[in-house]
Design a protein around this motif. Structure first.
Motif: not given
Length: 425
Positions: A99-100, A32-35, A118-123
């Motif tokens: 957007x994360x 998964x890529x977070x940007x 992350x700004x959108x939760x935990x991974x």
């Protein structure tokens, strides 16, 4: 609440992160890529309006995708490069989540992987690849106080001449960005001073071949490490207006005032080092060394390439080199803006692992960290001189993906034969 898990988490969807997706996908590695912004955001918003690539698109591209609709020898604009990277992401089905923002990554208490906030939760990720690139935070040396009566901005914030207040402009840094911005502002009718430090200055074209071709056949793109003392030497080259050699004597002849390294500031006066002549001369020597190496290669290989005697013609010595300025009074010279083309620093403060030296630089071997499960991609000189170019980062990405695949093979231990088979695939 359930926590999302992934085998390999890639942080950053610039050219490095997107290149890695192709190779991870070929290995069948879940990732998964977070940007935090958009794909290739830096190309869109951290470059000036008129910027074009420093190399022609036959060369400065990923190996498996041409710049469709562009001539091979074209130097394309920054937005075209961003679109190209997005095209590539679609082609390789890159699993990008935009957007994360990654806030922090720490090793799990169990030791098996990492907790990523992350700004959108935990991974939870078994592996992390930091693909945030080489150009993260603009650096402005603390020479001129912020409250001085002059506007100061980094080259990453410069967009066009109309953006700046009326008056003269001092540009600090004579790599590709500083030299090209100086050229653009001078052509726009601005009075420009350019602070020149050590640099390489290759010919744009010689004997019918672009300099990127010469670096390739001479084996210079694949240099595994820089010569001692040259790790941070910049390169002055331009693809603007169809591409031309960046000659500082030409700039001076057209009105740009060359000065030495910017040294200090006091009571409205900037002082310069006594090195502008030596810096320009060293750049000239680098230029002529490239011509000599090219001529030797043509002779050794028996190539039928046209002579190019005009390439050795020199511009007249400008007054700013025969009588260099030691200092300038900003007000008296009418300087209202300083543009700092002084590079960037990397920031891995979000990555809370033992993977860095005392200066915060990654400790790695071709992107493989000393910290198990951590990898880096997009670093300058990661494996070769060309590591920060599209084609160079693609090769570095392949190596990193291969190492992840090998580690996964060992983790799937089912007997010696199985390991040997999987690791060799």
């Amino acid at each position: 609440m359930s926590v999302e898990t992934v085998d390999t988490l890639v942080v950053g969807a610039g050219q490095a992160g997107i290149a890695l997706c192709e190779h991870l996908g070929q290995h069948g590695i879940p990732h998964l890529v977070l940007e935090k912004n958009r794909i290739a955001e830096a190309w869109r918003t951290s470059r000036w309006d008129a910027l074009v690539t420093n190399g022609p698109v036959w060369h400065d591209r990923f190996p498996n995708l041409l710049f469709k609709g562009n001539a091979p020898d074209e130097f394309v604009g920054k937005d075209r490069v961003a679109d190209y990277i997005e095209e590539y992401a679609q082609m390789v089905s890159a699993p990008v989540r935009t957007g994360v923002e990654v806030k922090q990554a720490t090793r799990l208490d169990t030791g098996a992987g990492f907790r990523v906030q992350t700004s959108d939760g935990v991974i939870h990720a078994k592996r992390i690849v930091a693909a945030t690139g080489a150009f993260q935070h603009p650096v402005i040396p603390p020479i001129v106080p912020e409250d001085a009566e002059v506007e100061q901005l980094h080259s990453a914030q410069y967009r066009n001449p109309d953006q700046l207040a009326d008056g003269a402009v001092l540009i600090v840094g004579a790599g590709s960005s500083g030299a090209q911005i100086a050229d653009e502002l001078n052509q726009a009718g601005r009075k420009v001073l350019l602070s020149v430090g050590p640099h390489d200055r290759p010919p744009r074209r010689y004997r019918g071949r672009d300099f990127v071709w010469w670096l390739g056949v001479l084996g210079l793109w694949d240099m595994a490490a820089p010569a001692p003392g040259t790790e941070h030497v910049t390169i002055a080259v331009s693809g603007a207006d169809g591409g031309h050699t960046m000659d500082f004597r030409r700039l001076a002849g057209e009105g740009v005032t060359l000065v030495g390294l910017t040294k200090s500031f006091s009571e409205g006066v900037l002082s310069f080092a006594d090195d502008v002549v030596s810096n320009v001369s060293a750049g000239d020597a680098n230029y002529h060394a490239m011509l000599d190496a090219a001529d030797a290669y043509v002779k050794a290989m028996g190539l039928d390439l046209p002579e190019d005697p005009g390439a050795r013609d020199a511009w007249p010595e400008p007054a700013c080199l025969t009588e260099p300025l030691e200092s300038v009074d900003l007000a008296k010279e009418g300087i209202t803006t300083i543009i700092w083309a002084t590079g960037f620093r990397q920031d891995f403060s979000w990555l809370k692992v033992d993977a860095f030296d005392e200066k915060g630089a990654p400790i790695h071997q071709r992107g493989v960290s000393k910290e198990h499960g951590i990898y880096f991609l997009g670093l300058p000189w990661q494996s070769r001189r060309g590591s920060t170019f599209l084609w160079g980062v693609w090769h570095d990405a392949k190596f990193v993906a291969d190492q992840i695949a090998i580690q996964r093979a060992y983790e799937d231990y089912e007997g010696e034969a199985a390991i040997v088979r999987r690791a060799a695939e």
